[in-house]
Design a protein around this motif. Structure first.
Motif, mmCIF file in Angstrom:
data_model
loop_
_atom_site.group_PDB
_atom_site.id
_atom_site.type_symbol
_atom_site.label_atom_id
_atom_site.label_comp_id
_atom_site.label_asym_id
_atom_site.label_seq_id
_atom_site.Cartn_x
_atom_site.Cartn_y
_atom_site.Cartn_z
ATOM 1 N N HIS A 165 0.814 -1.210 0.000
ATOM 2 C CA HIS A 165 0.000 0.000 0.000
ATOM 3 C C HIS A 165 0.853 1.269 0.000
ATOM 4 O O HIS A 165 2.085 1.221 0.106
ATOM 5 C CB HIS A 165 -0.924 0.004 1.217
ATOM 6 N N ALA A 225 -1.879 4.727 4.347
ATOM 7 C CA ALA A 225 -2.862 3.687 4.061
ATOM 8 C C ALA A 225 -2.534 2.405 4.828
ATOM 9 O O ALA A 225 -1.724 2.394 5.759
ATOM 10 C CB ALA A 225 -2.938 3.432 2.557
ATOM 11 N N LEU A 228 -3.147 -2.310 4.405
ATOM 12 C CA LEU A 228 -3.438 -3.385 3.461
ATOM 13 C C LEU A 228 -4.908 -3.427 3.063
ATOM 14 O O LEU A 228 -5.280 -4.056 2.061
ATOM 15 C CB LEU A 228 -2.984 -4.736 4.031
ATOM 16 N N THR A 282 -6.550 -1.213 1.698
ATOM 17 C CA THR A 282 -6.753 -0.511 0.429
ATOM 18 C C THR A 282 -6.877 -1.486 -0.746
ATOM 19 O O THR A 282 -7.363 -1.121 -1.805
ATOM 20 C CB THR A 282 -5.595 0.483 0.184
ATOM 21 N N TRP A 283 -6.443 -2.748 -0.527
ATOM 22 C CA TRP A 283 -6.479 -3.769 -1.580
ATOM 23 C C TRP A 283 -7.709 -4.670 -1.486
ATOM 24 O O TRP A 283 -7.783 -5.692 -2.193
ATOM 25 C CB TRP A 283 -5.226 -4.630 -1.518
ATOM 26 N N ARG A 286 -0.913 -9.622 1.224
ATOM 27 C CA ARG A 286 -0.858 -8.164 1.361
ATOM 28 C C ARG A 286 -0.325 -7.818 2.751
ATOM 29 O O ARG A 286 -0.576 -8.522 3.721
ATOM 30 C CB ARG A 286 -2.219 -7.520 1.109
ATOM 31 N N ASP A 304 0.885 -4.847 5.828
ATOM 32 C CA ASP A 304 0.925 -3.517 6.432
ATOM 33 C C ASP A 304 2.401 -3.141 6.592
ATOM 34 O O ASP A 304 3.118 -3.733 7.420
ATOM 35 C CB ASP A 304 0.245 -3.510 7.807
ATOM 36 N N ASN A 317 1.487 0.562 -4.703
ATOM 37 C CA ASN A 317 0.893 1.874 -4.964
ATOM 38 C C ASN A 317 1.652 2.954 -4.218
ATOM 39 O O ASN A 317 1.985 2.791 -3.047
ATOM 40 C CB ASN A 317 -0.578 1.875 -4.521
ATOM 41 N N ILE A 325 -5.298 6.397 -6.160
ATOM 42 C CA ILE A 325 -5.382 5.014 -5.689
ATOM 43 C C ILE A 325 -6.396 4.213 -6.517
ATOM 44 O O ILE A 325 -7.485 3.880 -6.044
ATOM 45 C CB ILE A 325 -5.729 4.957 -4.183
ATOM 46 N N GLU A 377 -8.360 1.194 -5.188
ATOM 47 C CA GLU A 377 -9.422 1.447 -4.220
ATOM 48 C C GLU A 377 -10.609 2.148 -4.882
ATOM 49 O O GLU A 377 -11.772 1.876 -4.557
ATOM 50 C CB GLU A 377 -8.891 2.304 -3.074
#
Length: 335
Positions: free
Chosen positions: A79, A83, A85, A87-88, A103, A105, A146, A298, A301
């Motif tokens: 991410h 943000a 994780l 966001t995915w 994913r 953090d 991202n 993003i 998202e």
């Protein structure tokens, strides 16, 4: 009865005072409080060594089961700044039938929390990803990042090209640019020092309205999640430290990238200009570029299904030997 009413009024006042303090970000949320709200059955915490000593990285291992599908393609997701994780979420929903998805953090964000020494840099983040993939016994994988996560991703691909099968950069950091007003304010002495003590929810709302091309898609639930994860103990000071560490991006290594690369970019990105997408495409041999009109910083998202489908097409198409992917092209997508 009077005593009961007085007690009730006192409780209401205390709740109101706390709600106001919470709204203005005058409180820290303990890790166990935030974990209880935003961890789930797929959440795992792992203690790594060396540069990662002292933290437990929060990640989720989803999609195709590794034991049932040992040859399943693996996709790591990183991410951006401020943000997590979460966001995915949309990508996981759309890609879970085709990939094993991990994913993360990134340290200083989400449920992973901060480094005790407060030191953040790209090298340390690259080391985290290298250690995590090794601990999970994953020798090679595709990697999507991202913004700040993109910066970490392409640096990882330069340092460990044997581990990265394919690379996806979504509105990635990589070239110097003028910081958006919100991030610029966080680098001023007064706001930088006060960030650890006050983070009003309206600041989070304003920030999200900047990174979405269509801010009508920003939900109350999204705002609440971003705000609460910012209030997790240590995360706010981490944001300031990360901003300082990535202020001067070294991009001379981008030309060294030799892995098949897809660049996805929102044409209405107010944080990192579209010209940077074209720079990446020009400097990475054979890179493919897809842009999205009206979309912001993003895409995963804001338009999860479209961006995930484009990623899936890229990740699953057959590459002929010797490795050559489609010539660089800009493909605007009508939403």
């Amino acid at each position: 009865m009077k005593l009961f009413i007085s007690a009730l009024i006192a409780v209401v006042l205390l709740v109101s005072m706390y709600s106001g303090r919470y709204y203005m970000g005058f409180v820290d949320l303990a890790p166990d409080v935030v974990n209880s709200r935003y961890a789930n059955d797929e959440s795992k915490f792992i203690a790594l060594g060396s540069l990662q000593k002292g933290i437990e990285v929060h990640y989720r291992d989803e999609g195709l089961n590794a034991e049932e599908n040992p040859d399943a393609p693996v996709l790591f997701l990183l991410h951006g700044i401020m943000a997590s994780l979460h966001t995915w979420d949309g990508w996981v929903e759309n890609l879970q039938d085709d990939f094993r998805i991990i994913r993360v953090d990134i340290p200083g964000f989400g449920l992973t929390g901060p480094y005790a020494d407060g030191i953040y840099n790209v090298e340390r983040a690259v080391d985290m990803l290298n250690q995590l993939s090794s601990e999970l016994k994953i020798e090679s994988f595709s990697l999507a990042g991202n913004s700040m996560g993109g910066l970490i991703s392409w640096n990882f691909a330069v340092q460990y090209p044997e581990k990265v099968e394919r690379l996806i950069l979504l509105d990635s950091a990589g070239y110097s640019f003028d910081l958006p007003v919100m991030l610029k304010l966080l680098r001023t002495p007064i706001l930088k020092d006060s960030m650890a003590f006050v983070t009003p929810k309206f600041i989070v709302t304003q920030t999200l309205s900047e990174v979405y091309g269509d801010d009508s898609k920003v939900t109350d639930e999204t705002i609440e999640r971003y705000h609460q994860l910012m209030l997790r103990e240590g995360n706010r000071t981490a944001v300031v430290s990360v901003l300082e560490s990535i202020s001067d991006v070294e991009n001379d290594k981008i030309k060294q990238l030799k892995v098949p690369t897809l660049i996805q970019w929102g044409e209405a990105d107010n944080w990192i200009p579209l010209a940077h997408a074209e720079n990446f495409a020009a400097e990475i041999e054979g890179a493919k570029l897809i842009t999205y009109p009206g979309v912001g910083h993003i895409p995963m998202e804001e338009i999860p299904q479209q961006s995930a489908n484009d990623a899936k097409d890229f990740l699953l198409y057959v590459i002929e030997e010797p490795q050559n992917i489609e010539p660089m092209q800009v493909t605007p997508v009508t939403l």
